[in-house]
Design a protein around this motif. Structure first.
Motif, short mmCIF file in Angstrom:
data_model
loop_
_atom_site.label_atom_id
_atom_site.label_comp_id
_atom_site.label_asym_id
_atom_site.label_seq_id
_atom_site.Cartn_x
_atom_site.Cartn_y
_atom_site.Cartn_z
N LYS A 11 114.86 34.75 -40.66
CA LYS A 11 115.55 34.75 -41.97
C LYS A 11 114.80 34.69 -43.10
O LYS A 11 115.13 35.33 -44.07
CB LYS A 11 116.72 33.71 -41.73
CG LYS A 11 117.77 33.69 -42.70
CD LYS A 11 118.93 32.52 -42.41
CE LYS A 11 120.16 32.59 -43.38
NZ LYS A 11 121.00 31.74 -43.28
N LYS A 12 113.84 33.82 -43.31
CA LYS A 12 113.06 33.74 -44.51
C LYS A 12 112.18 35.10 -44.86
O LYS A 12 112.26 35.54 -45.99
CB LYS A 12 112.07 32.39 -44.39
CG LYS A 12 111.33 32.27 -45.50
CD LYS A 12 110.49 31.15 -45.60
CE LYS A 12 109.29 30.88 -46.62
NZ LYS A 12 108.35 30.41 -46.56
N SER A 13 111.79 35.55 -43.98
CA SER A 13 110.95 36.96 -44.05
C SER A 13 111.75 37.83 -44.27
O SER A 13 111.62 38.83 -45.00
CB SER A 13 110.21 37.01 -42.61
OG SER A 13 109.26 36.11 -42.31
N ARG A 14 113.00 38.21 -43.72
CA ARG A 14 114.05 39.06 -44.16
C ARG A 14 114.39 38.88 -45.53
O ARG A 14 114.37 39.88 -46.42
CB ARG A 14 115.12 39.16 -43.04
CG ARG A 14 115.13 39.65 -41.91
CD ARG A 14 116.40 39.96 -41.32
NE ARG A 14 117.28 38.79 -40.83
CZ ARG A 14 117.15 37.93 -39.96
NH1 ARG A 14 116.30 38.18 -38.68
NH2 ARG A 14 117.91 36.82 -39.80
N ALA A 15 114.59 37.88 -45.88
CA ALA A 15 114.94 37.58 -47.42
C ALA A 15 113.76 37.95 -48.40
O ALA A 15 114.15 38.22 -49.35
CB ALA A 15 115.33 36.11 -47.68
N GLU A 16 112.51 37.36 -48.01
CA GLU A 16 111.47 37.95 -48.77
C GLU A 16 111.15 39.79 -48.64
O GLU A 16 111.08 40.07 -49.94
CB GLU A 16 110.17 37.16 -48.19
CG GLU A 16 110.01 35.94 -48.58
CD GLU A 16 108.87 35.41 -47.57
OE1 GLU A 16 108.15 36.08 -46.92
OE2 GLU A 16 108.49 34.12 -48.05
N VAL A 17 111.37 40.26 -47.72
CA VAL A 17 111.37 41.62 -47.57
C VAL A 17 112.32 42.21 -48.59
O VAL A 17 112.32 43.27 -49.40
CB VAL A 17 111.67 42.27 -45.98
CG1 VAL A 17 111.88 43.84 -46.41
CG2 VAL A 17 110.37 41.78 -45.27
N SER A 19 113.96 40.82 -50.99
CA SER A 19 113.63 40.49 -52.46
C SER A 19 112.65 41.46 -52.91
O SER A 19 112.72 42.15 -53.94
CB SER A 19 113.44 38.87 -52.58
OG SER A 19 112.56 38.80 -53.72
N PHE A 20 111.78 41.96 -52.22
CA PHE A 20 110.42 42.54 -52.43
C PHE A 20 111.26 43.90 -52.74
O PHE A 20 110.95 44.74 -53.72
CB PHE A 20 109.45 42.68 -51.68
CG PHE A 20 108.36 43.86 -51.68
CD1 PHE A 20 107.51 43.68 -52.67
CD2 PHE A 20 108.34 45.12 -50.96
CE1 PHE A 20 106.40 44.61 -52.69
CE2 PHE A 20 107.74 46.11 -51.30
CZ PHE A 20 106.66 45.78 -52.40
N ILE A 21 111.98 44.51 -51.72
CA ILE A 21 112.63 45.71 -52.07
C ILE A 21 113.53 45.97 -53.30
O ILE A 21 113.61 47.09 -54.07
CB ILE A 21 113.57 46.24 -50.82
CG1 ILE A 21 112.71 46.52 -49.72
CG2 ILE A 21 114.46 47.45 -51.00
CD1 ILE A 21 113.35 46.48 -48.27
N GLU A 22 114.12 44.81 -53.49
CA GLU A 22 115.01 44.89 -54.91
C GLU A 22 114.26 44.95 -56.07
O GLU A 22 114.67 45.58 -56.92
CB GLU A 22 116.20 43.94 -54.95
CG GLU A 22 117.21 43.90 -53.70
CD GLU A 22 117.74 42.26 -53.75
OE1 GLU A 22 117.54 41.51 -54.47
OE2 GLU A 22 118.82 42.20 -52.76
N GLU A 23 113.18 44.27 -56.10
CA GLU A 23 112.23 44.32 -57.18
C GLU A 23 111.68 45.56 -57.29
O GLU A 23 111.63 46.00 -58.47
CB GLU A 23 111.16 43.16 -56.96
CG GLU A 23 110.29 43.11 -57.99
CD GLU A 23 108.98 41.80 -57.76
OE1 GLU A 23 107.88 42.16 -58.07
OE2 GLU A 23 109.41 41.05 -57.08
#
Length: 87
Positions: A11-17, A19-23
């Motif tokens: 879950k944490k890694s998916r959230a980081e990915v 977030s990166f995509i949105e950025e």
């Protein structure tokens, strides 16, 4: 070569990915807006490019950029306001 499957991430890694995509998408939008401002204002304000911009050309570009940004923000706010559910 293996491909990344987002579903295999925790879950944490998916959230980081995500977030990166949105950025990256936000950066792409900013770049597109700056490119559009540059194109529009350059065409409007610099009839004959020379070695340097004249004071009038510099002022025209500044004014044009400000108007473009103000208008874009106004339109975005109006769209956002229309998307809010009415009570």
């Amino acid at each position: 070569m293996s491909t990344l499957n987002v579903n295999d991430l925790d879950k944490k890694s998916r959230a980081e990915v995500q977030s990166f995509i949105e950025e990256q998408q936000a950066n792409q939008q900013v770049t597109a807006i700056l490119s559009k401002i540059t194109e529009l204002c350059w065409d409007k304000c610099v009839p004959k490019p020379g070695k340097d911009l004249t004071a009038a050309e510099s002022q025209c570009i500044a004014n044009c950029s400000e108007r473009f940004l103000d208008t874009s923000m106004f339109v975005a706010a109006r769209i956002q306001g229309k998307m809010k559910p009415k009570k």
